[in-house]
Write an enzyme that holds these catalytic residues in place. Structure first.
Site, PDB file in Angstrom:
ATOM      1  CE  LYS A  71      14.984  -4.377  -0.112  1.00 35.01           C
ATOM      2  NZ  LYS A  71      15.891  -5.158  -0.993  1.00 35.01           N
TER       3      LYS A  71
ATOM      4  CB  THR B 346       9.325  -0.893   2.208  1.00 35.62           C
ATOM      5  OG1 THR B 346       8.345  -1.782   2.748  1.00 35.62           O
ATOM      6  CG2 THR B 346       9.333   0.404   2.974  1.00 35.62           C
ATOM      7  CB  CYS B 347      11.870  -4.060  -1.214  1.00 34.79           C
ATOM      8  SG  CYS B 347      12.259  -3.080  -2.648  1.00 34.79           S
ATOM      9  CG  ASP B 348       8.836  -5.914   4.712  1.00 33.81           C
ATOM     10  OD1 ASP B 348       9.726  -5.891   5.557  1.00 33.81           O
ATOM     11  OD2 ASP B 348       7.823  -6.641   4.814  1.00 33.81           O
ATOM     12  CG  ASN B 389      12.902  -0.877   1.817  1.00 36.08           C
ATOM     13  OD1 ASN B 389      12.486  -1.178   0.709  1.00 36.08           O
ATOM     14  ND2 ASN B 389      13.203  -1.792   2.715  1.00 36.08           N
TER      15      ASN B 389
END
Lengths: 404, 404
Positions: A71, B346-348, B389
């Site tokens: 990412k 997302t990985c956020d 992502n």
């Protein structure tokens, strides 16, 4: 409020985690920009710098499996370079899995690190050969058991993010006691309950931060062992920094702190280890070139406003809350400087980069000049909007400073 | 903190600015979603609703030129529909000019409303026939004079944004005294110093807010007249709302407040008038369908977390700071509800939609169910990231409820 008056035009990269190659990276990119004069805004990545950074980490942590966090920068050339170097990959989505496989990554080098996954995306990954999955909730675990039978799972635990410039909040991870229950449940479901992961927050400036996670991981290992479950792996997550305006401890300090914590909590029985650097690998390898659209005195008579052709919706999403403060270089460096507010080009009042953070730029700066954002290789181009306000997405160029 | 417990599953559109066609729009979109079952996330726009909304405004403000703010939704079909209806257009970039011309707009129907413009973009617009430009700084004005000689310019003044859900801050506009100086300077530079614009903030819930701008515009008119410069136009900007969770005054209240202010400050000598609705035209015409990726109990035991396949980087940028709170509809409406935190895929850690704002959703909600965000036609799809992502940009579908 941080006083960054002294940072205008800074090109000194002597502090920070960077070592060999970084100064060269900047020089090579600068040369590319001078020769090619590409349309702005654009991101230029030096693959040599990516390579040097990967090797530096490889040498510093020889026993730890490196999973590049795709990412951070999903440019195909970057992924291909890391495949060639033997890296593994931390992915967030089917799209990132496809990308890695297309660039030559082996399915077994892929860790599906997103704890938020559709069942059919898990099934798709499984069909593609992926066998390593993150989880942190009963529903996701059930989805994995159903769609990726027998796979390895690791459970993400929630840890303190103090010291991080971009902390995670409570979105990911569960309490250690919940992790134990999930891992035991994974075993019941026929999965390989493999280990524990944590993330101490991106752009982590305190090398001691990993201590929290490693200690918590050990607790989960012990609690599982009491139920006859021997975990095998600790995933140290991301957090290694790139070089923005704030001073960054050298990599050696991070290595020492991590090793000390591992010794303290695992001693001779060191588990398999995995780390997920993203920003550290690609951040310092990229320069984002922008053009000054306009320089305007503000109505209140206090500050100049400098409007760039890149803003929060063109890729600089991490300037939200002014969390990430890029070092800048301009075509007027050397001229006397004065304070500025920096903003993007859209008709959006929130498209302001730095207002509270004090930046000073040359007083001679005007429309048509360039401003480079240094160490902008991570979390920029892929955030670009498809066309907010009608501006096209930012383009990425890759060069290889070792081959020029 | 707003208690929205009662809003889960709300489909009632009886309050708000919407009149005929809106309920129908939702029904037609619902039918499309049921029949086509498209990949999520996606935005479905009902062109009939766009048309009804334009006509409603046209009827309510018959003497005011309507310039649709293209940035709100640049879907080609939407622009084409508005061209056919006789709308003018407020654009922010060369890309938006190209779009409008490609969809059949006449160059003289285009107002280049961004005060932040490259000289070469002004020149390009001028070559394309655009002759109306916003400005608010000496540097931009000089660029216009050089690249679009003889064109009409209007100067944007800074006004109070109180009452707006998404205020502009200080990025745009100048003090009225600066506007006078700029307009006088424009005349010296051979430009047609045409008028004044202001923006009282997007999603403005106080119809009285235009009073500030209209009063300030009159002051600029008077001051210019003292120098023998007769301004001709007042651009009332945007601000008309769409129908989110908060109650919205009816359009008639806005019309009455604007008319009253115009009478008060301009009396019989009413200037030419222009308005730049974006959200008002397209907001309520769109439904954004998302899928529930995961439902997870949080570690702290307080809240369920519901993760959707749309988040802040997939198009819901206006949930930043929880400024815009969409009404929701789910496939489990009618079942008992409980509080949730809503987050993206997302990985956020920042990809959280609503954490402070209280939303309640059915307790039965689970992976694979759908959640519709209503009135999501404005400022969504074009904000979508190119691939953060690894998730692809959201797709937009257009239907026409009048033709089905």
């Amino acid at each position: 409020m941080t006083d960054l008056s002294a940072t205008a035009g800074v090109t000194d990269r002597s502090s920070g985690t960077g070592q060999s190659g970084d100064r060269g990276a900047t020089d090579h990119i600068q040369e590319f920009l001078r020769q090619q004069d590409p349309e702005t805004p654009c991101l230029v990545m030096d693959l040599a710098s990516v390579r040097h950074r990967y090797r530096q980490l490889r040498a510093a942590l020889p026993d730890i499996r490196i999973c590049y966090a795709v990412k951070a920068n999903p440019t195909p050339e970057v992924v291909r370079e890391l495949v060639a170097l033997g890296s593994s990959f931390d992915v967030a989505s089917p799209g990132e899995i496809d990308l890695c496989l297309a660039e030559g990554a082996a399915p077994e080098s892929i860790s599906y690190g997103n704890t938020i996954k559709k069942g059919r995306d898990i099934a798709r990954a499984y069909r593609q050969g992926v066998r390593l999955f993150a989880t942190d909730s009963p529903a996701d675990l059930a989805n994995i058991a159903e769609n990726a039978p027998g796979s390895r799972v690791f459970c993400r635990i929630l840890v303190d993010n103090k010291g991080s410039r971009t902390p995670f909040g409570r979105k990911f991870g569960c309490q250690p006691r919940t992790a134990v229950a999930l891992l035991l449940r994974a075993r019941e479901l026929g999965l390989d309950a493999y280990g524990v992961s944590f993330h101490i927050g991106s752009q982590q400036l305190d090398p001691g931060a990993w201590e929290h996670g490693i200690r918590a991981a050990r607790e989960v290992f012990d609690a599982c062992a009491q139920h006859g479950l021997q975990l095998q792996m600790v995933n140290l997550g991301g957090g290694l920094p790139a070089h923005y305006t704030q001073p960054v401890p050298p990599l050696a300090d991070y290595v020492r702190a991590i090793e000390t914590s591992l010794d303290r909590h695992f001693g001779e029985q060191r588990p398999q280890l995995l780390i997920e650097p993203g920003r550290f690998i690609v951040g310092d390898a990229g320069v984002l070139r922008s053009e000054v659209v306009l320089v305007a005195d503000a109505c209140d008579g206090e500050n100049r406003w400098v409007y760039l052709d890149i803003g929060r919706y063109g890729g600089l999403a991490e300037t939200e809350g002014e969390a990430i403060t890029y070092r800048l270089r301009t075509s007027r460096d050397g001229d006397p400087c004065g304070p500025v507010v920096l903003a993007g080009p859209t008709c959006d009042g929130d498209d302001v980069l730095y207002q509270r953070t004090k930046y000073a730029l040359p007083l001679t700066l005007r429309s048509g000049d360039w401003v480079d954002l240094l160490s902008a290789g991570a979390y920029t181009a892929s955030y670009s909007s498809v066309g907010f306000n009608g501006f096209p997405p930012m383009r990425t160029y890759c060069i290889d400073g070792d081959q020029e």
